[in-house]
Design a protein around this motif. Structure first.
Motif, PDB file in Angstrom:
ATOM      1  N   ALA A   1       0.822  -1.210   0.000  1.00  0.00           N
ATOM      2  CA  ALA A   1       0.000   0.000   0.000  1.00  0.00           C
ATOM      3  C   ALA A   1       0.854   1.258   0.000  1.00  0.00           C
ATOM      4  CB  ALA A   1      -0.935   0.004   1.198  1.00  0.00           C
ATOM      5  N   GLY A   2       2.031   1.205   0.631  1.00  0.00           N
ATOM      6  CA  GLY A   2       2.885   2.378   0.720  1.00  0.00           C
ATOM      7  C   GLY A   2       3.870   2.520  -0.408  1.00  0.00           C
ATOM      8  N   ALA A   3       3.837   1.619  -1.366  1.00  0.00           N
ATOM      9  CA  ALA A   3       4.757   1.675  -2.501  1.00  0.00           C
ATOM     10  C   ALA A   3       4.391   2.824  -3.436  1.00  0.00           C
ATOM     11  CB  ALA A   3       4.742   0.349  -3.253  1.00  0.00           C
ATOM     12  N   ALA A   4       5.284   3.108  -4.380  1.00  0.00           N
ATOM     13  CA  ALA A   4       5.071   4.223  -5.311  1.00  0.00           C
ATOM     14  C   ALA A   4       3.779   4.055  -6.095  1.00  0.00           C
ATOM     15  CB  ALA A   4       6.259   4.339  -6.248  1.00  0.00           C
ATOM     16  N   GLU A   5       3.522   2.859  -6.577  1.00  0.00           N
ATOM     17  CA  GLU A   5       2.280   2.577  -7.297  1.00  0.00           C
ATOM     18  C   GLU A   5       1.293   1.947  -6.320  1.00  0.00           C
ATOM     19  OE1 GLU A   5       2.797   0.434 -10.898  1.00  0.00           O
ATOM     20  OE2 GLU A   5       4.339   1.785 -11.685  1.00  0.00           O
ATOM     21  N   ALA A   6       0.628   2.770  -5.568  1.00  0.00           N
ATOM     22  CA  ALA A   6      -0.288   2.290  -4.535  1.00  0.00           C
ATOM     23  C   ALA A   6      -1.549   1.710  -5.163  1.00  0.00           C
ATOM     24  CB  ALA A   6      -0.663   3.435  -3.600  1.00  0.00           C
ATOM     25  N   PRO A   7      -2.174   0.744  -4.506  1.00  0.00           N
ATOM     26  CA  PRO A   7      -3.443   0.206  -5.022  1.00  0.00           C
ATOM     27  C   PRO A   7      -4.544   1.261  -4.944  1.00  0.00           C
ATOM     28  CG  PRO A   7      -3.002  -0.649  -2.821  1.00  0.00           C
ATOM     29  CD  PRO A   7      -1.763   0.082  -3.244  1.00  0.00           C
ATOM     30  N   ASP A   8      -5.555   1.105  -5.775  1.00  0.00           N
ATOM     31  CA  ASP A   8      -6.684   2.026  -5.782  1.00  0.00           C
ATOM     32  C   ASP A   8      -7.734   1.622  -4.751  1.00  0.00           C
ATOM     33  OD1 ASP A   8      -5.976   3.748  -8.160  1.00  0.00           O
ATOM     34  OD2 ASP A   8      -5.917   1.757  -9.084  1.00  0.00           O
ATOM     35  N   LEU A   9      -7.717   0.368  -4.317  1.00  0.00           N
ATOM     36  CA  LEU A   9      -8.682  -0.129  -3.337  1.00  0.00           C
ATOM     37  C   LEU A   9      -8.083  -1.334  -2.649  1.00  0.00           C
ATOM     38  CD1 LEU A   9     -12.485  -0.413  -3.663  1.00  0.00           C
ATOM     39  CD2 LEU A   9     -11.232  -2.493  -3.095  1.00  0.00           C
ATOM     40  N   ILE A  10      -8.410  -1.529  -1.367  1.00  0.00           N
ATOM     41  CA  ILE A  10      -7.906  -2.663  -0.605  1.00  0.00           C
ATOM     42  C   ILE A  10      -9.083  -3.453  -0.052  1.00  0.00           C
ATOM     43  CG2 ILE A  10      -6.560  -3.391   1.412  1.00  0.00           C
ATOM     44  CD1 ILE A  10      -4.909  -0.823   1.099  1.00  0.00           C
ATOM     45  N   MET A  11      -9.069  -4.780  -0.308  1.00  0.00           N
ATOM     46  CA  MET A  11     -10.046  -5.689   0.279  1.00  0.00           C
ATOM     47  C   MET A  11      -9.321  -6.444   1.382  1.00  0.00           C
ATOM     48  SD  MET A  11     -12.377  -6.861  -2.913  1.00  0.00           S
ATOM     49  CE  MET A  11     -13.750  -6.907  -1.782  1.00  0.00           C
ATOM     50  N   LEU A  12      -9.787  -6.276   2.613  1.00  0.00           N
ATOM     51  CA  LEU A  12      -8.994  -6.644   3.775  1.00  0.00           C
ATOM     52  C   LEU A  12      -9.740  -7.606   4.683  1.00  0.00           C
ATOM     53  CD1 LEU A  12      -6.433  -6.077   5.505  1.00  0.00           C
ATOM     54  CD2 LEU A  12      -7.583  -4.033   6.364  1.00  0.00           C
TER      55      LEU A  12
ATOM     56  N   VAL B   1     -14.676   1.830   4.064  1.00  0.00           N
ATOM     57  CA  VAL B   1     -15.821   2.345   3.313  1.00  0.00           C
ATOM     58  C   VAL B   1     -16.947   1.318   3.196  1.00  0.00           C
ATOM     59  CG1 VAL B   1     -14.410   3.955   1.992  1.00  0.00           C
ATOM     60  CG2 VAL B   1     -14.803   1.647   1.087  1.00  0.00           C
ATOM     61  N   ASP B   2     -16.622   0.051   3.462  1.00  0.00           N
ATOM     62  CA  ASP B   2     -17.652  -0.981   3.311  1.00  0.00           C
ATOM     63  C   ASP B   2     -17.247  -2.212   4.108  1.00  0.00           C
ATOM     64  OD1 ASP B   2     -19.992  -2.165   2.439  1.00  0.00           O
ATOM     65  OD2 ASP B   2     -19.648  -1.670   0.331  1.00  0.00           O
TER      66      ASP B   2
ATOM     67  N   PRO C   1      -9.452   3.554  -0.332  1.00  0.00           N
ATOM     68  CA  PRO C   1     -10.644   2.951   0.277  1.00  0.00           C
ATOM     69  C   PRO C   1     -10.383   1.504   0.703  1.00  0.00           C
ATOM     70  CG  PRO C   1     -10.932   3.207  -2.101  1.00  0.00           C
ATOM     71  CD  PRO C   1      -9.664   3.915  -1.751  1.00  0.00           C
ATOM     72  N   VAL C   2     -10.911   1.152   1.868  1.00  0.00           N
ATOM     73  CA  VAL C   2     -10.744  -0.202   2.418  1.00  0.00           C
ATOM     74  C   VAL C   2     -12.121  -0.847   2.561  1.00  0.00           C
ATOM     75  CG1 VAL C   2     -10.042  -1.548   4.441  1.00  0.00           C
ATOM     76  CG2 VAL C   2      -8.631   0.393   3.661  1.00  0.00           C
ATOM     77  N   ILE C   3     -12.241  -2.051   2.006  1.00  0.00           N
ATOM     78  CA  ILE C   3     -13.451  -2.863   2.196  1.00  0.00           C
ATOM     79  C   ILE C   3     -13.070  -4.071   3.044  1.00  0.00           C
ATOM     80  CG2 ILE C   3     -15.243  -4.253   1.092  1.00  0.00           C
ATOM     81  CD1 ILE C   3     -14.971  -2.540  -1.399  1.00  0.00           C
ATOM     82  N   PHE C   4     -13.716  -4.242   4.202  1.00  0.00           N
ATOM     83  CA  PHE C   4     -13.444  -5.391   5.046  1.00  0.00           C
ATOM     84  C   PHE C   4     -14.179  -6.625   4.521  1.00  0.00           C
ATOM     85  CE2 PHE C   4     -12.209  -2.491   8.637  1.00  0.00           C
ATOM     86  CZ  PHE C   4     -10.953  -3.039   8.822  1.00  0.00           C
ATOM     87  N   LEU C   5     -13.470  -7.752   4.561  1.00  0.00           N
ATOM     88  CA  LEU C   5     -14.059  -9.066   4.274  1.00  0.00           C
ATOM     89  C   LEU C   5     -13.957  -9.891   5.548  1.00  0.00           C
ATOM     90  CD1 LEU C   5     -12.351  -9.843   0.835  1.00  0.00           C
ATOM     91  CD2 LEU C   5     -14.763  -9.297   1.195  1.00  0.00           C
TER      92      LEU C   5
END
Length: 368
Positions: free
Chosen positions: A46-57, A105-106, A83-87
């Motif tokens: 997530a902290g890399a130069a090309e960060a993800p646009d959304l995280i499913m966690l 966010v969800d 944005p983080v979506i919990f699973l």
């Protein structure tokens, strides 16, 4: 960003290989998918130069659970807007509340519904693209505002300096007088700003404007005939009456500039106008041009009165020698409550050493 093409990256975080495989297969057709099997790796990606646009966690993971991962993501300036979506297999509403309060966010419960997951991912990526656009626009606007503010400040500085230079060329005896007096005014204002009576008025912006405006105190001298202004000796009473008009001439000249700007009360020149008009007024009402008394005299004029008289006392003139700093201090003290505002004299006496330092720093060449 299109929320449903391979330009969007989704990071899936789960410690179970089967779940990672399931989510990857579900999302790969529409998005670039990255995976992490633990919280530490998720944070690195997530902290890399090309960060993800959304995280499913996933929530339930060993060592670092999803809640802690989310907490760290939202605490980091570089990842807080992802944005983080919990699973999770948890179905307790309290668990969902915790996740949302952490900034997710969800919240999607397992076993998942593929159409539901697809729809929510698509919607949150779309919302993020809009949020990113608005954020970029806001940053651009802020940058433009700062740029325009700098431009306006430069215009103010150039305007005041040009007018001050004009005034200085008309009086070849004053030398560094305008630089000394503006620094005296600033020192007095800064000292008074620590007193409750003046703190609300003498903020940093006002003090800066007073400092910038002080050099215009004698701009009205441009309207005084050379035979009087440059006379090598004392003025006759009639000549002095003409000389006194420089206060009004200066204020009127500045007011013309203000009207061109279509401003008066809010003009950045308002303190310059006040100083030009009022720096020869006296606390007891015996000054000129209006014979104002006490606090009828604007504070800017009262400050300039002390600064101007002190500098005149320590400076050599054709009609007088330069007095010592101690003699000037004594004369200012004697004028407390008659010529000068008592509060300003008290402030002057508390920082008179600073006045002496300024006088040495900006001494005329013949005095060095």
């Amino acid at each position: 960003m299109n929320s449903n093409d391979l330009s969007s990256t989704v990071l899936v975080v789960d410690d179970t290989p089967e779940n990672l495989s399931l989510m990857s297969d579900l999302l790969r057709e529409h998005y670039r998918v990255k995976v992490a099997t633990n919280g530490e790796r998720a944070l690195r990606i997530a902290g890399a130069a090309e960060a993800p646009d959304l995280i499913m966690l996933d929530v339930m993971m060993p060592e670092m659970d999803g809640y802690e991962v989310c907490r760290r993501l939202k605490a980091d300036e570089n990842t807080k807007n992802i944005p983080v979506i919990f699973l999770t297999a948890r179905t307790d509403p309290e668990d969902e509340k915790i996740g949302l309060e952490l900034g997710a966010v969800d919240y999607i419960t397992k076993p998942i519904s593929p159409p539901l997951v697809q729809a929510r991912v698509r919607n949150h990526l779309l919302l993020k693209s809009h949020a990113d656009f608005l954020r970029d626009k806001a940053e651009w606007l802020e940058s433009e505002v700062q740029s325009r503010t700098r431009d306006i400040q430069r215009i103010k500085d150039v305007t005041i300096n040009a007018m001050a230079s004009l005034a200085e060329t008309r009086d070849n005896e004053t030398g560094n007088h305008i630089r000394r007096t503006q620094n005296y005014v600033k020192a007095l204002a800064q000292h008074l700003s620590r007193h409750d009576k003046y703190a609300s008025f003498l903020d940093r912006e006002t003090i800066d404007l007073l400092y910038q405006s002080a050099p215009l105190h004698d701009i009205g001298k441009v309207g005084i005939p050379d035979r009087i202004l440059l006379k090598p000796g004392r003025h006759t009473p009639e000549e002095f009456e003409i000389m006194k008009t420089h206060a009004t001439l200066g204020a009127e000249a500045i007011m013309v500039a203000e009207k061109v700007l279509d401003e008066t009360e809010t003009s950045f020149l308002r303190y310059a106008r006040e100083i030009a008009q009022n720096h020869h007024e006296k606390w007891d009402g015996s000054g000129y041009p209006a014979g104002l008394k006490g606090e009828e005299i604007p504070l800017s004029g009262r400050l300039m009165a002390v600064a101007d008289v002190y500098d005149a006392l320590i400076s050599k003139r054709i009609y007088k020698p330069a007095f010592s700093h101690d003699k000037a201090v004594s004369m200012i003290r004697e004028g407390r409550g008659t010529h000068f505002d008592p509060d300003i004299v008290d402030a002057f006496l508390e920082i008179e050493v600073r006045f002496s330092e300024i006088a040495r720093e900006f001494a005329d060449e013949e005095d060095t």
